[in-house]
Design an enzyme around this catalytic site. Structure first.
Site, PDB file in Angstrom:
ATOM      1  CG  ASP A  15      42.150  38.148  59.549  1.00 42.86           C
ATOM      2  OD1 ASP A  15      41.395  37.287  60.051  1.00 42.86           O
ATOM      3  OD2 ASP A  15      43.206  38.517  60.081  1.00 42.86           O
ATOM      4  N   GLY A  18      35.587  36.272  62.603  1.00 41.65           N
ATOM      5  CA  GLY A  18      35.396  35.843  63.990  1.00 41.65           C
ATOM      6  C   GLY A  18      35.198  37.050  64.895  1.00 41.65           C
ATOM      7  CB  SER A  60      45.051  29.094  54.694  1.00 39.73           C
ATOM      8  OG  SER A  60      44.996  28.620  56.022  1.00 39.73           O
ATOM      9  CG  ASN A  63      41.869  28.480  57.251  1.00 39.79           C
ATOM     10  OD1 ASN A  63      41.525  29.098  56.247  1.00 39.79           O
ATOM     11  ND2 ASN A  63      42.379  29.115  58.305  1.00 39.79           N
ATOM     12  NE  ARG A 174      45.721  39.264  57.917  1.00 37.84           N
ATOM     13  CZ  ARG A 174      46.234  38.075  58.201  1.00 37.84           C
ATOM     14  NH1 ARG A 174      47.359  37.709  57.628  1.00 37.84           N
ATOM     15  NH2 ARG A 174      45.644  37.262  59.042  1.00 37.84           N
TER      16      ARG A 174
END
Ligand code: FPP
Length: 226
Positions: A15, A18, A60, A63, A174
């Site tokens: 993650d 962005g 996912s 997504n 994560r």
């Protein structure tokens, strides 16, 4: 070489692509591209650390809600990644595995993925990539298949999970500081250690994976016992 206290199976929710791009005032696509470079580094690091299996959450089932342009950027990245990295995977003795309903992707991607599955089938370590994956969907599917065989219990469900032939999940990481599972490996996480790391995925590399393995090695797992 492999440390006996290190995890055998590590999974990562990658993650922060962005945010990494935004911080640099770059388009999101550049964040995903840098995320692809981090995938390459991390796969190599997993080999150097002697991990048996690395599972990456690449796309996912949720997504698909992203805008069309971003989905198409991710798909193109995937196309290029398979083409560019397949030989390296073969050289590293990696066996590719896909978890999720990857057949929903474009026919050329499905074909490339299936060729890669086929060509890497002799590998000894596993790179599992979650594509169009959702854990609730996986569990529902496994329960449906178990019911068709006449019994629904943890063992019969587990047998039908995509991960049935992988070592048990030891460590779930994560990146980016978010603290949620986002529908990833919910069943498999039952006894996994979890680590939420404050690094954006494109910045992740060997040092972070090593640090995560060291943290895991120091934890005491009791599986509900004392
Ligand atoms: C999260 O960042 C990442 C993804 C949506 C997908 C992961 C994809 C890659 C790492 C690209 C390369 C993968 C392969 C297998 C070639 P985000 O967009 O949610 O980041 P944000 O939360 O900062 O917006």
């Amino acid at each position: 070489m492999s440390n006996p206290n290190y995890p055998r199976h590590v999974a990562i929710i990658m993650d922060g692509n962005g945010r990494w791009a935004k911080k640099r005032m770059l388009p999101r696509a550049m964040g995903h591209k840098a995320g692809g470079d981090a995938v390459k580094r991390t796969v190599e690091a997993a080999g150097a650390l002697g991990l048996e299996c690395l599972t990456l959450y690449a796309f996912s089932s949720e997504n698909w809600k992203r805008d069309e342009g971003e989905i198409s950027d991710l798909m193109n990245l995937m196309r290029r990644f398979i083409e560019k990295e397949l030989e390296a995977f073969l050289a590293e003795g990696l066996k590719l595995k896909i978890i999720g309903d990857y057949k929903a992707f474009a026919p050329d991607i499905v074909e490339k993925l299936e060729q890669a599955l086929d060509r890497t089938s002799g590998g000894t370590r596993t790179l599992a990539v979650a594509l169009n994956y959702g854990a609730q969907q996986e569990i529902a599917r496994a329960a449906r298949l178990a019911a068709e065989e006449g019994s629904i219990d943890p063992e019969s469900i587990e047998k039908h999970l995509y991960t049935a032939d992988l070592p048990p999940l030891d460590l779930l990481i994560r990146t980016s500081g978010e603290v949620r599972l986002s529908n990833f490996l919910l069943w498999q996480a039952a006894y996994a250690e979890m680590l939420f790391m404050d690094v954006l995925w494109p910045d992740f590399g060997e040092q972070h994976l090593r640090e995560a393995c060291e943290t895991f090695a120091k934890r005491e797992r009791r599986y509900g016992g004392r």
